[in-house]
Design a protein around this motif. Structure first.
Motif, PDB file in Angstrom:
ATOM      1  N   TRP A   1       0.810  -1.228   0.000  1.00 17.09           N
ATOM      2  CA  TRP A   1       0.000   0.000   0.000  1.00 17.09           C
ATOM      3  C   TRP A   1       0.844   1.279   0.000  1.00 17.09           C
ATOM      4  O   TRP A   1       0.436   2.298  -0.561  1.00 17.09           O
ATOM      5  CB  TRP A   1      -0.962  -0.006   1.205  1.00 17.09           C
ATOM      6  CG  TRP A   1      -2.052   1.004   1.059  1.00 17.09           C
ATOM      7  CD1 TRP A   1      -2.215   2.137   1.794  1.00 17.09           C
ATOM      8  CD2 TRP A   1      -3.136   0.998   0.106  1.00 17.09           C
ATOM      9  NE1 TRP A   1      -3.324   2.826   1.368  1.00 17.09           N
ATOM     10  CE2 TRP A   1      -3.907   2.152   0.325  1.00 17.09           C
ATOM     11  CE3 TRP A   1      -3.511   0.132  -0.933  1.00 17.09           C
ATOM     12  CZ2 TRP A   1      -5.041   2.469  -0.424  1.00 17.09           C
ATOM     13  CZ3 TRP A   1      -4.637   0.441  -1.687  1.00 17.09           C
ATOM     14  CH2 TRP A   1      -5.391   1.594  -1.432  1.00 17.09           C
TER      15      TRP A   1
ATOM     16  N   ASP B   1      11.891   2.032   4.902  1.00 16.05           N
ATOM     17  CA  ASP B   1      11.434   0.635   4.946  1.00 16.05           C
ATOM     18  C   ASP B   1      12.572  -0.183   5.518  1.00 16.05           C
ATOM     19  O   ASP B   1      13.748   0.116   5.260  1.00 16.05           O
ATOM     20  CB  ASP B   1      11.040   0.130   3.551  1.00 16.05           C
ATOM     21  CG  ASP B   1      10.127  -1.088   3.631  1.00 16.05           C
ATOM     22  OD1 ASP B   1       8.975  -1.003   3.193  1.00 16.05           O
ATOM     23  OD2 ASP B   1      10.584  -2.146   4.167  1.00 16.05           O
TER      24      ASP B   1
ATOM     25  N   LYS C   1      -5.252   2.087   7.928  1.00 17.15           N
ATOM     26  CA  LYS C   1      -6.347   1.404   8.655  1.00 17.15           C
ATOM     27  C   LYS C   1      -5.884   0.027   9.072  1.00 17.15           C
ATOM     28  O   LYS C   1      -5.080  -0.569   8.341  1.00 17.15           O
ATOM     29  CB  LYS C   1      -7.626   1.323   7.800  1.00 17.15           C
ATOM     30  CG  LYS C   1      -7.489   0.530   6.469  1.00 17.15           C
ATOM     31  CD  LYS C   1      -7.634  -0.956   6.627  1.00 17.15           C
ATOM     32  CE  LYS C   1      -7.247  -1.731   5.430  1.00 17.15           C
ATOM     33  NZ  LYS C   1      -6.963  -3.142   5.662  1.00 17.15           N
TER      34      LYS C   1
HETATM   35  N1  LIG Z   1      -6.379   1.838   2.859  1.00 11.26           N
HETATM   36  C1  LIG Z   1      -6.420   0.714   2.175  1.00 11.26           C
HETATM   37  O1  LIG Z   1      -7.293   0.490   1.336  1.00 11.26           O
HETATM   38  C2  LIG Z   1      -5.356  -0.322   2.433  1.00 11.26           C
HETATM   39  C3  LIG Z   1      -5.113  -1.350   1.522  1.00 11.26           C
HETATM   40  C4  LIG Z   1      -4.109  -2.277   1.811  1.00 11.26           C
HETATM   41  C5  LIG Z   1      -3.398  -2.192   2.998  1.00 11.26           C
HETATM   42  N2  LIG Z   1      -3.683  -1.184   3.866  1.00 11.26           N
HETATM   43  C6  LIG Z   1      -2.967  -1.084   5.151  1.00 11.26           C
HETATM   44  O2  LIG Z   1      -1.622  -0.715   4.914  1.00 11.26           O
HETATM   45  C7  LIG Z   1      -0.779  -1.261   5.924  1.00 11.26           C
HETATM   46  C8  LIG Z   1       0.351  -2.037   5.248  1.00 11.26           C
HETATM   47  O3  LIG Z   1      -0.222  -3.082   4.510  1.00 11.26           O
HETATM   48  P1  LIG Z   1       0.550  -3.704   3.257  1.00 11.26           P
HETATM   49  O4  LIG Z   1      -0.411  -4.674   2.648  1.00 11.26           O
HETATM   50  O5  LIG Z   1       1.151  -2.633   2.422  1.00 11.26           O
HETATM   51  O6  LIG Z   1       1.706  -4.501   3.998  1.00 11.26           O
HETATM   52  P2  LIG Z   1       3.064  -5.074   3.367  1.00 11.26           P
HETATM   53  O7  LIG Z   1       3.519  -6.156   4.267  1.00 11.26           O
HETATM   54  O8  LIG Z   1       2.896  -5.338   1.908  1.00 11.26           O
HETATM   55  O9  LIG Z   1       4.068  -3.831   3.482  1.00 11.26           O
HETATM   56  C9  LIG Z   1       4.578  -3.377   4.701  1.00 11.26           C
HETATM   57  C10 LIG Z   1       5.954  -2.771   4.454  1.00 11.26           C
HETATM   58  O10 LIG Z   1       6.401  -2.188   5.681  1.00 11.26           O
HETATM   59  C11 LIG Z   1       7.766  -2.568   5.908  1.00 11.26           C
HETATM   60  N3  LIG Z   1       7.954  -2.560   7.368  1.00 11.26           N
HETATM   61  C12 LIG Z   1       7.447  -3.438   8.282  1.00 11.26           C
HETATM   62  N4  LIG Z   1       7.742  -3.049   9.537  1.00 11.26           N
HETATM   63  C13 LIG Z   1       8.465  -1.898   9.407  1.00 11.26           C
HETATM   64  C14 LIG Z   1       9.059  -1.002  10.329  1.00 11.26           C
HETATM   65  N5  LIG Z   1       8.940  -1.197  11.655  1.00 11.26           N
HETATM   66  N6  LIG Z   1       9.727   0.083   9.843  1.00 11.26           N
HETATM   67  C15 LIG Z   1       9.836   0.297   8.511  1.00 11.26           C
HETATM   68  N7  LIG Z   1       9.289  -0.530   7.580  1.00 11.26           N
HETATM   69  C16 LIG Z   1       8.601  -1.590   8.021  1.00 11.26           C
HETATM   70  C17 LIG Z   1       7.922  -3.944   5.280  1.00 11.26           C
HETATM   71  O11 LIG Z   1       9.268  -4.200   4.931  1.00 11.26           O
HETATM   72  C18 LIG Z   1       7.012  -3.800   4.040  1.00 11.26           C
HETATM   73  O12 LIG Z   1       7.721  -3.318   2.925  1.00 11.26           O
HETATM   74  C19 LIG Z   1      -1.694  -2.117   6.823  1.00 11.26           C
HETATM   75  O13 LIG Z   1      -2.072  -1.346   7.917  1.00 11.26           O
HETATM   76  C20 LIG Z   1      -2.899  -2.387   5.939  1.00 11.26           C
HETATM   77  O14 LIG Z   1      -4.092  -2.585   6.695  1.00 11.26           O
HETATM   78  C21 LIG Z   1      -4.627  -0.259   3.609  1.00 11.26           C
END
Ligand SMILES: NC(=O)c1ccc[n+]([C@@H]2O[C@H](COP(=O)([O-])OP(=O)(O)OC[C@H]3O[C@@H](n4cnc5c(N)ncnc54)[C@H](O)[C@@H]3O)[C@@H](O)[C@H]2O)c1
Length: 339
Positions: free
Chosen positions: A14, A35, A96
């Motif tokens: 995201w 990241d 979220k």
């Molecule tokens: N608003 C929306 O429609 C929507 C859609 C998808 C996901 N999300 C939300 O976005 C958030 C992330 O989801 P995602 O699917 O992108 O996850 P993901 O696992 O694909 O990505 C998370 C990223 O954060 C990095 N990361 C993890 N811990 C970290 C830290 N402490 N410091 C720095 N980097 C760190 C990871 O390396 C990874 O690249 C969640 O809260 C999810 O609910 C929202």
């Protein structure tokens, strides 16, 4: 006017959407992406050579040129990162759901008030043309009293490593219902089951009960062979099908009503149906996240309350926490405290 400098934390699935939308916006610049994965940071550099990349959150927190932090990391990390950002006087946009507990959500809200910084949650759906149109139809009483919302949000989804399917998917439905309905639920029931070693439910059903006769039901799954994003909204006068997978005709308004009366001998319910036209309203096709990003920036610059404010964020977490309690107790009804 000087652009607000934003650092995006987390560039997984995201995060790139946040970077793209804030980059395209007037009045904001994405100056840094953080990241913990160097591979993800390489991807940022390829697309945006001008954005600074780092694995160090501390470096960003200590940088007083950075005004805002947008957090797109896994849910279990939101509280810690948001707390540090607020403590370092940054405005915060957090993905979220805001946190994985009510206690932590309340703490962040109090802290944001204390340091006088914006705390906003990315409930993207609230900014989509479809939900904005449905809100308008409910508010101008085109649908009549809302009786039910019935949502199906299923697909072969990405298993999250730190939460169950309701925290991942129903967060959307709960934010939509909180935004659309003029009333909060009084209780929550949920059941679900897990089919992996993580023990996080990958399929679950959530029901919200209201003081009025409304009912909300949400069916969420990461293990469905088909992708469905259907939300039915039943009003006394008209009913809506919101199909988010439709490209243009996402909202269909059914001019459908029923009158149920008791027969003279009071034994039978007689239903009289009226099936009228189906109407497809014109809705804005602007990407919801683009408007959300603008609302975040404006709320900082104009000291205004964003649509997706922390009150909605807290309500979502309250309902999710209650749903988890209900699942653990085989679907028992959990009553919500209303403050
Ligand atoms: N608003 C929306 O429609 C929507 C859609 C998808 C996901 N999300 C939300 O976005 C958030 C992330 O989801 P995602 O699917 O992108 O996850 P993901 O696992 O694909 O990505 C998370 C990223 O954060 C990095 N990361 C993890 N811990 C970290 C830290 N402490 N410091 C720095 N980097 C760190 C990871 O390396 C990874 O690249 C969640 O809260 C999810 O609910 C929202």
């Amino acid at each position: 006017m000087k652009d607000l400098k934003i650092a995006v934390i987390g560039y997984g699935y995201w995060g790139p959407n946040l970077v793209r939308n804030f980059t395209n916006l007037e009045n904001s610049t994405v100056s840094h992406v953080v990241d913990e994965s160097p591979d993800r940071l390489e991807k940022v550099k390829k697309l945006y050579p001008d954005i600074d990349i780092t694995c160090s959150l501390n470096q960003i927190l200590e940088n007083t040129d950075i005004d805002c932090i947008a957090i797109a990391t896994p849910i279990s990390t939101h509280y810690d990162i948001a707390k540090k950002a607020l403590e370092h006087n940054k405005h915060v946009l957090v993905e979220k759901p805001m946190t994985n507990s009510v206690k932590h959500a309340k703490e962040l809200i109090e802290l944001s008030k204390k340091v006088n910084k914006v705390l906003m949650v990315d409930h993207t759906y609230l900014y989509t043309g479809a939900i904005q149109k449905i809100k308008e139809l409910i508010d101008n009483d085109s649908l009549g009293e809302i009786q039910y919302i019935d949502s199906t949000r299923i697909n072969l989804g990405l298993f999250q490593s730190d939460v169950n399917v309701l925290w991942d998917l129903a967060a959307h439905d709960i934010s939509i219902c909180t935004f659309l309905l003029k009333e909060d639920p009084i209780s929550v029931q949920a059941i679900g089951s897990s089919h992996t070693e993580s023990n996080f439910e990958d399929i679950a059903y959530l029901t919200l009960h209201y003081n009025s006769n409304k009912i909300v039901h949400v069916n969420c799954s990461w293990i469905s062979p088909v992708k469905i994003r259907h939300m039915l909204i039943g009003g006394e006068k008209k009913m809506i099908l919101f199909n988010d997978l439709e490209t243009t005709e996402k909202v269909k308004i059914y001019d459908t009503q029923y009158q149920a009366t008791k027969s003279s001998n009071e034994k039978k319910i007689l239903a009289d149906y009226r099936i009228g036209d189906i109407h497809t309203p014109k809705i804005s096709m602007r990407e919801g996240l683009s408007w959300l990003a603008e609302d975040f920036v404006n709320s900082i610059l104009n000291n205004s309350t964003p649509i997706s404010n922390y009150k909605i964020g807290l309500q979502v977490v309250k309902i999710l926490e209650a749903s988890q309690q209900s699942i653990k107790n085989n679907g028992v009804e959990i009553f919500l405290e209303n403050n």
